[in-house]
Design a protein around this motif. Structure first.
Motif, PDB file in Angstrom:
ATOM      1  N   SER A  15      41.621  37.807 112.721  1.00  0.00           N
ATOM      2  CA  SER A  15      40.739  36.650 112.728  1.00  0.00           C
ATOM      3  C   SER A  15      41.491  35.440 112.211  1.00  0.00           C
ATOM      4  O   SER A  15      42.125  35.495 111.155  1.00  0.00           O
ATOM      5  N   SER A  16      41.443  34.333 112.976  1.00  0.00           N
ATOM      6  CA  SER A  16      42.196  33.148 112.576  1.00  0.00           C
ATOM      7  C   SER A  16      41.619  31.907 113.229  1.00  0.00           C
ATOM      8  O   SER A  16      41.026  31.971 114.316  1.00  0.00           O
ATOM      9  N   HIS A  17      41.809  30.760 112.564  1.00  0.00           N
ATOM     10  CA  HIS A  17      41.486  29.472 113.158  1.00  0.00           C
ATOM     11  C   HIS A  17      42.720  28.856 113.817  1.00  0.00           C
ATOM     12  O   HIS A  17      42.628  27.784 114.428  1.00  0.00           O
ATOM     13  N   LEU A  18      43.872  29.504 113.683  1.00  0.00           N
ATOM     14  CA  LEU A  18      45.115  28.981 114.250  1.00  0.00           C
ATOM     15  C   LEU A  18      45.306  29.560 115.647  1.00  0.00           C
ATOM     16  O   LEU A  18      45.701  30.714 115.819  1.00  0.00           O
ATOM     17  N   MET A  19      45.003  28.747 116.654  1.00  0.00           N
ATOM     18  CA  MET A  19      45.042  29.234 118.026  1.00  0.00           C
ATOM     19  C   MET A  19      46.437  29.693 118.443  1.00  0.00           C
ATOM     20  O   MET A  19      46.603  30.643 119.190  1.00  0.00           O
TER      21      MET A  19
END
Length: 321
Positions: free
Chosen positions: A189-193
């Motif tokens: 899970s990450s917000h860094l595409m």
């Protein structure tokens, strides 16, 4: 056997429903990116798999064992690095890994071997006797990753595993994650595409607790040449699709249906190779109706996420109108 199976899983906190009949599977060897805006249910999903929460409805299995079963049996199957790694600053790296290993039920030679394997996997030998309080951000994150693989779990959950690292540390962490992910089912899970694109073979996108997209990111699986998005308005959609599918070089033409607020259709025209000209396609489309726009599809993770969220919000608005 799938390593993780969600089958209609629901989760609420009080009167607030956080997950709505969530269903998906993760196979061994997959690295799945879990994406979505804040409040989509990503952390709740990870905490359900880890056993921190229990589902209110539906069925969740890990390695074929129901999540509501014996925690003692299941905790050996799952390694979890939460967004804020649970580190104890007063312990050395080795002391901390031994402590976590004992919490997972490891003892004796098995504990010693597992700690040594973790130290080797994340190159922690140089700081093994150093107090965690004295470690840099990069080494603290390595220790967090190290504790997650103690006991050789079949499932690995990584929540923002590269968040806050500098570019070189991100590259190092990414390579280490690839190595330890082999043979395991990994949810990242990450917000860094760019991290999801670099690491993951598949993306699951949540929105308000609903699964809105489950798409392969495998470059080989997605090899489809050029994709043209044609926004078109007309009465003879079946005729146009049949014509486009019969055109030389077109592998598939499909359409996303119109809505009450937007009667146009988005037609995806997939070419096996980049076409020398779009004139023939446009001539057919204009003969059957009105062409509103033409563009090449962007298949980046960011574009997939934005498109999925906008489509979900548009459909939700239609349902409540």
């Amino acid at each position: 056997m799938a390593a993780i199976v969600f089958d209609g899983v629901c989760k609420s906190f009080g009167s607030r429903r956080v997950l709505h009949h969530l269903s998906f599977r993760v196979e061994p060897g997959e690295i799945v990116g879990l994406l979505g805006p804040n409040g989509s249910g990503k952390t709740t999903t990870l905490r359900l798999i880890s056993g921190y929460y229990q589902p209110d409805a539906g069925r969740l299995t890990i390695q074929g064992v129901a999540r509501e079963g014996s925690r003692g049996q299941l905790k050996r199957y799952v390694g979890y690095l939460p967004e804020r790694a649970p580190l104890y600053d007063s312990l050395t790296v080795t002391q901390y890994l031994h402590f976590v290993g004992r919490c997972k039920g490891l003892r004796g030679g098995e504990l010693k071997a597992s700690v040594e394997a973790s130290i080797a996997a994340f190159e922690l030998a140089s700081v093994a006797k150093t107090a965690i309080a004295r470690l840099s951000k990069g080494f603290r994150q390595r220790v967090g990753l190290g504790q997650a693989i103690l006991g050789d779990p079949a499932v690995l959950l990584l929540d923002e595993a590269t968040n806050g690292l500098d570019p070189m540390q991100i590259i190092e962490a990414r390579d280490m994650i690839r190595q330890v992910a082999k043979g395991r089912a990994v949810i990242f899970s990450s917000h860094l595409m760019q991290e999801v694109e670099a690491l993951c073979t598949r993306a699951i996108i949540l929105r308000h607790g609903h699964l809105i997209t489950d798409v392969s990111l495998d470059a080989d699986a997605n090899e489809q040449g050029t994709v043209i998005l044609l926004r078109w308005k007309g009465e003879s959609l079946p005729t146009l699709l049949a014509t486009l599918n019969a055109m030389p070089g077109v592998s598939q033409a499909t359409a996303e249906g119109s809505t009450a607020s937007d009667p146009s259709h988005v037609i995806r025209v997939c070419y096996r190779e980049a076409p020398a000209s779009l004139n023939s396609m446009l001539e057919h489309a204009m003969a059957q109706g009105q062409v509103l726009s033409v563009e090449q599809e962007d298949r980046s993770v960011e574009a997939i996420l934005v498109d999925a969220v906008r489509r979900s919000d548009r459909l939700a608005a239609e349902e409540t109108a």
